[in-house]
Design a protein around this motif. Structure first.
Motif, PDB file in Angstrom:
ATOM      1  N   HIS A  58       0.868  -1.179   0.000  1.00 43.93           N
ATOM      2  CA  HIS A  58       0.000   0.000   0.000  1.00 43.93           C
ATOM      3  C   HIS A  58       0.901   1.224   0.000  1.00 43.93           C
ATOM      4  O   HIS A  58       2.129   1.089  -0.082  1.00 43.93           O
ATOM      5  N   ASP A  62       5.645   4.882   5.067  1.00 45.38           N
ATOM      6  CA  ASP A  62       6.692   4.005   5.623  1.00 45.38           C
ATOM      7  C   ASP A  62       6.948   2.789   4.728  1.00 45.38           C
ATOM      8  O   ASP A  62       7.954   2.113   4.894  1.00 45.38           O
ATOM      9  N   HIS A  63       6.048   2.551   3.758  1.00 50.37           N
ATOM     10  CA  HIS A  63       6.215   1.414   2.847  1.00 50.37           C
ATOM     11  C   HIS A  63       6.769   1.824   1.483  1.00 50.37           C
ATOM     12  O   HIS A  63       7.082   0.960   0.663  1.00 50.37           O
ATOM     13  N   ASP A 154       0.469  -4.297   6.746  1.00 46.96           N
ATOM     14  CA  ASP A 154      -0.468  -3.572   7.611  1.00 46.96           C
ATOM     15  C   ASP A 154      -1.890  -4.125   7.523  1.00 46.96           C
ATOM     16  O   ASP A 154      -2.559  -4.025   6.497  1.00 46.96           O
ATOM     17  N   HIS A 210       7.701  -4.785  11.090  1.00 41.25           N
ATOM     18  CA  HIS A 210       6.869  -3.580  11.176  1.00 41.25           C
ATOM     19  C   HIS A 210       6.464  -3.314  12.627  1.00 41.25           C
ATOM     20  O   HIS A 210       5.290  -3.186  12.961  1.00 41.25           O
TER      21      HIS A 210
HETATM   22 ZN   LIG Z   1       3.029   0.630   7.834  1.00 44.48          ZN
END
Ligand SMILES: [Zn+2]
Ligand SMILES: [Zn+2]
Length: 246
Positions: A58, A62-63, A154, A210
């Motif tokens: 997604h 942070d990804h 996530d 994560h």
């Molecule tokens: Zn994340």
């Protein structure tokens, strides 16, 4: 097959590590899962001419925030980038002027492909399913070298995560929350939830990554949190630069 944790933080970089990115080195392919800041380490572990595949779950920053270092790599067979519908537009926006070197000017060829839910043959078998998160987040199930690796970043607890991890040799999933913590408005997993998915899926091993940077400020806090897991035994605590053989 090696699983290399390049970045294991959620949200932002701290002394515990970089934001999330994980590398799978299989016999024929290098597969990078998400492009947090840890992705800059990928060329420490990719030193041959095998093709490189990047799967984006997604678009939370942070990804994807590590995408601006793609121009340091020299992938001789180029890079195939996969993600949900909208991936091309996101990449054309952020991996572009005025932010960074455009995809078309990288020192290797890039192919972008958008995926829907369902099975694919890419050439390796792949299954995609949406997880439960604040923004649509795609989970993946890979069949490589006769092993199944599921990647469910996530998410909250959901049936699709269980289906992706069904009988998997390894489930890589997230552990943003501390034991007992919940956040229905912005779903994430705590250690017990992650283990519950692995248990229901009958996965062989569970790797947690994560870890939320604000909640887990030391590696010891990660190790302590996993002690709350009572219903699953083979749990690996992800740490940057750890190499896991499966
Ligand atoms: Zn994340
Ligand atoms: Zn997210």
């Amino acid at each position: 097959m090696e699983i290399i944790f390049l970045g294991t933080n959620g949200w932002y970089d701290t002394d515990t590590g970089n934001t999330i990115s994980t590398l799978i080195n299989s016999d024929k392919y290098h597969i990078i899962l998400d492009a947090g800041n840890g992705i800059y380490k990928a060329d420490r572990y990719i030193q041959d001419d095998l093709p490189v595949y990047l799967f984006l779950s997604h678009f939370h920053l942070d990804h994807i925030e590590g995408l601006h270092v793609l121009n340091k790599f020299r992938f001789s067979q180029g890079m195939h980038i996969f993600g949900q519908k909208g991936t091309r537009q996101v990449l054309d926006t952020i991996v572009n002027e005025p932010f960074t070197v455009p995809l078309s000017k990288l020192p290797f060829a890039v192919e972008v492909r958008e995926l829907s839910e369902g099975p694919y043959k890419l050439p390796f078998p792949l299954e995609c399913r949406f997880l439960v998160h604040a923004s649509p987040c795609m989970g993946y199930r890979f069949d490589l070298d006769g092993k199944v690796v599921a990647y469910c970043p996530d998410t909250g607890i959901c049936e699709n995560a269980v289906l992706l991890a069904e009988d998997a040799d390894l489930l890589i999933t997230e552990c943003s929350h501390k034991p007992g913590e919940q956040s229905p408005d912005w779903p994430h997993l705590n250690p017990e939830d992650a283990a519950e998915i692995a248990r229901r899926a009958k996965a062989k091993r569970l790797a947690l990554t994560h870890f939320d940077a604000g909640r887990y400020t030391t590696i010891q806090e990660r190790l302590d949190a996993v002690k709350s897991i009572t219903n699953f035994s083979d749990v690996i605590v992800g740490r940057d630069n750890v190499v896991l053989e499966i």
